[in-house]
Design an enzyme around this catalytic site. Structure first.
Site, short mmCIF file in Angstrom:
data_model
loop_
_atom_site.label_atom_id
_atom_site.label_comp_id
_atom_site.label_asym_id
_atom_site.label_seq_id
_atom_site.Cartn_x
_atom_site.Cartn_y
_atom_site.Cartn_z
CG MET A 145 35.93 46.18 43.42
SD MET A 145 35.97 47.01 41.74
CE MET A 145 36.76 48.74 42.33
CE LYS A 176 47.69 48.14 49.71
NZ LYS A 176 46.40 48.27 50.69
CB CYS A 230 38.33 47.83 39.18
SG CYS A 230 39.18 49.30 38.38
CG MET A 231 37.25 52.31 38.14
SD MET A 231 38.14 52.31 36.62
CE MET A 231 37.15 53.27 35.61
N GLY A 265 40.18 51.22 42.76
CA GLY A 265 41.25 50.25 43.21
C GLY A 265 42.70 50.23 42.78
CD GLN A 266 43.57 48.53 37.88
OE1 GLN A 266 44.76 48.27 37.50
NE2 GLN A 266 42.72 48.89 37.08
#
Lengths: 80, 772
Positions: free
Chosen positions: B355, B81, B170-171, B392-393
């Site tokens: 997740m 990425k 997400c968390m 995830g972020q």
């Protein structure tokens, strides 16, 4: 013409095979220094599309676990 | 490019790659020192790993990027990425002017008019419906500064707790379980555990594709140490499964049974650490049959009741390996082997998850159950040993969790329901304590439901795309367009959320502004502004402060004679000092490649709760582990007895498959950035539905056939992927959620964990039909 320096993590038992396949890819310059698990290369492409196709082809080789990018220069692609 | 310049660039590329691989340099570093670019550091903009990047700028444009060799997280390497980091800034359709809806069109307006309008709409809503009807949907991609300003804007300025981030999606389950187990959010260990452990359990985490740099560290460790084992526990075979030493597939929702089965064997065979348990652990059971939150205004509060170790072992009798096999599909012998691996006194064991455990209607419970195994074995808070929730972020930890941009939270793990916490916040913010409401209002999913009901009239979305990312999103898209609602969306690109907005504000992104992110290992990282944003785009922080001025509380953000970003951070830092959440002075972040908190006596605490590393633990005892943040539990961690309960919607005759959603390597989240990178768009132009080959044969579906998926919420046409990159278990299908033209969240169910309020995107019932 983007240029990048990459590190490719390979399955030890397939290291030689991956090296041979990368060596014949146009735009790939495999560096002689490597380990059983890590190969180092520079990639030269005419544009981003070709660059992406090249990284995709490397990642798709059997025995390649991952491709990491250490350096990416695209200065003559930027409309400065 | 001149030949000589090109040779120079190639030499620099090779040198960086060799250094990152730990191989000898070709040229002396001085020979490559002056490359004509100005390099500045920043954390990567994508996932929660927090890799260090160096950004090379010339003539106001990014010309090159490289992995930061000094960054401890990634040591000079970025995942694939990294090729696209700078490109996300230069998509052709960047938003450059405020845009106001006029019928079906958007027309450019001035910033003054846009900000006046936002202030006017907020004022009208306050007058007609009160502060709770003004809402902010925030983000784990907000910088620390932005999240802090937004929280202060809402809680101290508007006087509303109606703020919640996409991080709820997400968390939140990880947060709830950290809090009810340890009394303090976030992991006790750090990424060095990837280098120091020898046994790694991955629970529903496709680390090879979603956290590749961390996975590389784990596999590099395996190369050096033949003892290392990686065990992938999952419902879908992925590239991670391929690289793991062992793949153990379980049925959806049965992770609850599997974790209890592992604990069952550990207790039955007395493999637990008796001394550790006696000193550091208390046992509890909570409420059962707790519901799924599918109805509006659902409310639930858990209540813990102390139990004895004997009662816990009686509870575990329902999870014998044979019973677990029946529930999960994991052979009883495998359950026994996994338990012995976890408990082996000669093994250093870590668990990692994302997740799979968090997006779960019993997400808090299953997080608790993984902690149970580590508490039973005493393998926690030590180098190479411990449970670790990945994110995830890029700033789910640093902003959403630490700043506390949730409806119920304040900075540094404090909550609005606690009068002392409100008082501390009011003192730091210099507002009357009455200004901060004592009652939480809407978590993310309920916020969108409230918009539909009309309980929320004004909604400001920043740095997020809820109208694609929320479960059962069709309902909420219609809600946004209802009469009497005013929706503002601040973003860098047009999205499915700007599409339903009344007003769109153009935002600057990543190195177009100064900022900080906090990653999953408690590392806070700073970067300076390095390029100008395009057109009239402005940082979200500026947008909020300008509206605050118009509403009469601009003084909350005035720091005369001081640098704004530094002043905001130093004020925010006051919340955590002396509490075990201590952040470092701002200047240190400007220099360092991130600093792990708590930062005490000039040092980062790498393993919290461990007297060898943590001065706060040393205050409690001379040697060992102290869960000192869990004051209400006498500074012990809580081991929770949590049962298996079924998913909210289980496949039946009408909808016979499980539907799970997630990410693919090429696209990040809703694809608003990565879909604008042409190479990535060409590589994966559309979402495909993955099927197990045996299911595909039964249904007569071949690769790329058109398939119709139908749930009780809606239908979606997709093309099939059979036996390719990912293979879901038999009876399950998997669809990524990045594709804005094929929105899988029109089909997902808005059921959530009643404790964490995090939706379950991994399990609902779906019908699969071949088309044409």
């Amino acid at each position: 013409m983007p240029v990048s320096g990459i590190v490719v993590r390979v399955q030890q038992s397939r290291q030689q095979q991956v090296k041979q396949l990368m060596e014949v890819m146009e735009g790939v310059e495999l560096h002689p220094a490597c380990t059983e698990e890590l190969l180092v290369a520079t990639l030269e492409s005419t544009d981003y599309r070709q660059e992406h196709e090249l990284t995709d082809r490397i990642q798709a080789l059997e025995g390649v676990f991952s491709l990491s990018v250490a350096y990416h220069n695209f200065e003559d692609m930027v409309d400065a | 490019m001149q030949i000589s310049r090109r040779s120079f660039v190639k030499a620099a590329a090779a040198a960086a790659a060799l250094a990152a691989a730990g191989l000898p340099a070709m040229f002396p570093p001085a020979a490559l020192a002056d490359d004509g670019l100005v390099w500045g550091k920043a954390p990567c903009r994508f996932c929660g790993t927090g890799c260090g990047v160096l950004v090379g700028v010339k003539n106001g444009k990014i010309m090159a990027t490289k992995g930061d060799a000094l960054a401890p997280v990634n040591k000079g390497l970025n995942c694939v990425k990294g090729y696209n980091l700078s490109k996300i800034l230069y998509g052709e359709d960047r938003l450059t002017k405020p845009l106001l809806r006029q019928g079906d069109k958007f027309v450019p307006i001035s910033w003054d008019r846009a900000l006046d309008l936002v202030a006017q709409k907020i004022r009208e809503t306050l007058e007609t419906s009160g502060p709770d009807a003004v809402a902010m949907f925030g983000s784990g991609q907000w910088t620390v500064h932005e999240g802090y300003v937004a929280t202060k804007f809402m809680k101290a300025g508007i006087g509303s707790n109606s703020i919640d981030p996409n991080a709820r999606f997400c968390m939140a389950s990880a947060v709830a379980a950290f809090m009810n187990t340890f009394g303090s959010d976030e992991p006790m260990g750090n990424y060095e555990d990837l280098d120091l452990g020898d046994t790694y359990f991955l629970w529903g985490a496709n680390m090879s594709e979603c956290h590749p740099i961390l996975f590389s560290r784990m596999t590099a460790n395996r190369l050096k140490n033949p003892k290392v084992q990686i065990i992938d526990l999952a419902t879908r075979f992925t590239r991670t499964s391929q690289e793991a030493d062992r793949y153990v597939e379980f049925k959806p929702q049965a992770d609850l049974a599997l974790a209890n089965g592992i604990a069952h064997v550990i207790v039955r065979e007395k493999l637990y650490d008796k001394a550790f348990l006696a000193e550091n652990v208390t046992l509890k059971k909570g409420k059962t049959n707790i519901g799924y939150g599918v109805e509006d205004k659902f409310s639930f509060t858990d209540k813990g009741e102390e139990i004895s170790f004997h009662e816990y072992s009686e509870f575990l009798k329902d999870y014998s390996p044979e019973k677990v096999e029946a529930l999960s599909g994991v052979p009883a012998a495998t359950v026994e082997e996994l338990a012995r691996l976890y408990a082996d006194k000669n093994r250093k064991v870590c668990s990692y998850w994302t997740m799979g455990l968090n997006q779960h209607t019993r997400g808090t419970w299953v997080n608790n159950l993984v902690y149970n195994i580590h508490l039973l074995t005493g393998k926690i808070a030590k180098p190479g040993e411990g449970p670790f929730s990945l994110t995830g972020q890029p700033s789910a930890c640093g902003t959403a969790r630490e700043v506390g941009t949730f409806t119920h939270r304040l900075p540094a793990d404090m909550v609005v329901t606690n009068p002392a916490h409100r008082q501390k916040a009011a003192d730091i913010w210099k507002v009357p304590v009455e200004k901060i409401p004592a009652k939480p209002t809407y978590h993310a999913t309920e916020m969108l439901r409230a918009l539909d009901r009309g309980d929320i009239k004004f909604l400001w979305v920043q740095c997020s795309n809820p109208f694609q990312a929320a479960p059962n999103t069709g309902r909420f898209r219609a809600a946004a367009l209802k009469e009497g609602r005013f929706v503002v969306v601040s973003d860098a690109y047009p999205t499915r959320s700007t599409e339903v907005a009344d007003l769109i504000l153009p935002s600057s992104m990543w190195v177009e502004k100064e900022g900080m992110f906090g990653n999953a290992e408690r590392r806070t990282q700073h970067w300076f502004k390095q390029v100008e944003p395009p057109g009239e785009a402005k940082e979200d922080l500026w947008q909020l402060i300008e509206v605050a001025k118009r509403l009469g509380f601009g003084n909350l953000f005035e720091y005369p004679g001081q640098d704004l970003h530094k002043a905001l951070f130093e004020e925010y830092r006051l919340f955590g000092l002396g509490t075990g959440k201590d952040l470092a002075p701002y200047e240190l972040y400007q220099k360092e490649r991130g600093v792990i908190w708590p930062y005490v006596n000039g040092e980062s605490v790498k393993w919290r709760y461990n007297t060898e590393y943590d001065p706060y633990a040393r205050k409690e005892k001379e040697k060992g582990i102290s869960f000192y943040k869990n004051k209400k539990q006498h500074k012990k961690a809580v081991l929770w007895a949590r049962p298996f309960e079924p998913a909210a919607e289980v496949p039946d005759n009408d909808y016979p498959f499980w539907l799970s959603t997630g990410r693919v390597l090429e696209h990040w989240h809703t694809g608003t950035m990565t879909q604008r990178v042409p190479a990535l768009h060409r590589a994966v132009p559309e979402a495909l539905v993955e099927l197990h080959p045996e299911d595909a044969v039964k249904l007569g579906i071949r690769n790329r056939d058109k398939v119709l998926l139908t749930t009780r919420r809606g239908s979606l046409e997709l093309r099939a992927s059979v036996g390719e990159r990912g293979v879901p278990g038999r009876g399950s299908v998997f669809v990524p959620f990045f594709d804005e033209d094929r929105m899988i969240n029109d089909l997902t169910l808005d059921a959530f964990c009643p404790i964490s309020k995090q939706p379950d995107y991994k399990k609902c019932a779906v019908k699969v039909e071949r088309l044409g």
